[in-house]
Design an enzyme around this catalytic site. Sequence first.
Site, PDB file in Angstrom:
ATOM      1  N   SER A  63       0.909  -1.151   0.060  1.00 26.08           N
ATOM      2  CA  SER A  63       0.000  -0.088   0.052  1.00 26.08           C
ATOM      3  C   SER A  63       0.671   1.198  -0.031  1.00 26.08           C
ATOM      4  O   SER A  63       0.441   2.351  -0.660  1.00 26.08           O
ATOM      5  CB  SER A  63      -0.945   0.095   1.320  1.00 26.08           C
ATOM      6  OG  SER A  63      -1.980  -1.181   1.139  1.00 26.08           O
ATOM      7  N   HIS A 457       0.399 -10.186   0.132  1.00 27.13           N
ATOM      8  CA  HIS A 457       0.228  -9.572  -0.959  1.00 27.13           C
ATOM      9  C   HIS A 457       0.460 -10.443  -2.192  1.00 27.13           C
ATOM     10  O   HIS A 457       1.191 -11.226  -2.108  1.00 27.13           O
ATOM     11  CB  HIS A 457       0.669  -8.213  -1.105  1.00 27.13           C
ATOM     12  CG  HIS A 457       0.423  -7.217  -0.268  1.00 27.13           C
ATOM     13  ND1 HIS A 457       0.980  -6.079   0.172  1.00 27.13           N
ATOM     14  CD2 HIS A 457      -0.771  -7.250   0.491  1.00 27.13           C
ATOM     15  CE1 HIS A 457       0.377  -5.399   1.170  1.00 27.13           C
ATOM     16  NE2 HIS A 457      -0.543  -6.060   1.290  1.00 27.13           N
TER      17      HIS A 457
END
Length: 504
Positions: A63, A457
């Site tokens: 992010s 991720h």
Amino acid sequence: MQSRRPVMLVILDGWGWREDPADNAVLQAKTPTFDALWTNGPHAFLRTSGKSVGLPNGQMGNSEVGHLNIGAGRVVMQDLPRISDAIANGEIERAPGLVAFIDKLKASGGTCHLMGLVSPGGVHSLQDHACALAKILAKAGVKTVLHAFTDGRDTPPKSAVDDIVRLRAELPPNVPIATVSGRYYAMDRDNRWERVSKAYGVIADADGPRFADANAVIADGYAAGVNDEFIVPAVIGDYQGMRDGDGVLCFNFRADRVREILAALLDSAFAGFPRKQVKQIAAAAGMTQYSTALDALMGTIFPPQSLVNGLGQVVADAGLHQLRMAETEKYPHVTYFLNGGEEVPYPGEDRIMVPSPKVATYDLQPEMSAPELGDKAVAAIESGKYDLIVLNFANPDMVGHTGSLPAAIKAVETVDTQLGHIVAAIRKAGGALLVTADHGNCEMMRDPETGGPHTAHTTNPVPVLLVGDNGPLADGQLSDLAPTLLKLMELPQPAEMTGKSLIG
């Protein structure tokens, strides 16, 4: 009549693209809004990992990296390869921030408390960086101990034993592991001080359960059904805590999850929880800049790069109004990181933070605060006040990290419902909307190698959708989003933005 045509970017955090529906929360969820946009409107794919976002080849995005690239409108060389290159060519030994730290500790005669996430994950840290710093400190004659935070979130849930074995093999023999803490405790970012206090207790006061070595701590956790992320903070061997004149050196390069533990260790005015005795720290440094508040308390080995003329600055310089929206978990990303590491809002920039729910893990409440955030977004669109709105829905990522497929499906469905409300409001206002993600996560909920939960991720591409403009959209990367938004806003793209508009 709307006074302004709103252009909006909605980031579905952790919503990646994978064709196989097995263990895929995105494809298994009922997503009528997304499906209709995909079928009937312009769409394409974006690269969110590796060199496309300034990371090493094959390195998954995250992010922080994602929002930096989105806001900058250019590929931003990330801290991970920047630090690794400086270690490889020896430049790190001459870094003023590290030289000053070593000089102060030599003068005080104190111990260096080297701390951070022991992980090959490359999201918050790289354990090779810890070993490199330990070797430099040992060579300089500075006594050093290491405080290991275990991962299990950006890595498989039970991989800490292997990480610790590799760490011990690389560390100088005179640098012991002094404490072990799961990142749940040591790397909180939501003011859950009851967690942070446990990590602080073992580091500062050697107050906690004591084990012979780091592997014994992890084995004890596994026996109790506790994975790496949640390892209860523990003391190793005869470690006795911090003393006046000691130093703190944090090797994490990502800022958001070390701010709380460092504030507890360094800030004399800290009030998050009672501390037994505040130690007089002689020197403190971080691998990167962690916050304006911490700047006053510690040095920086790798100062931030200048990212002028990013999306927020260009919109502000044009005299336009913008809004950033997220719940607590992703609020720094749509503000600090999207603005290239600038904490102070630009003129005309408003911010809305909706509190994240106070639950232990988000699989217990996969809706998180998305309904409230969605309502506020619709109100902002209808207000006619904003030229640009950037919103982040945290659910697909934060629930994806729990490894629970049913909860991740619910998270995706919740976000799709809210997206439907936003699409309707944008169309009614005559605006334009880009929908995308900063990286993948919940499209892969089972690790194909281990068969266990996949909590990290992914390197998969992410979808990008366009509402309110005919497109078409080209495939690209995250740095192309800002130029695309500027084109929709009919604003010129500055020379510093090397990304390309996705709209043909």
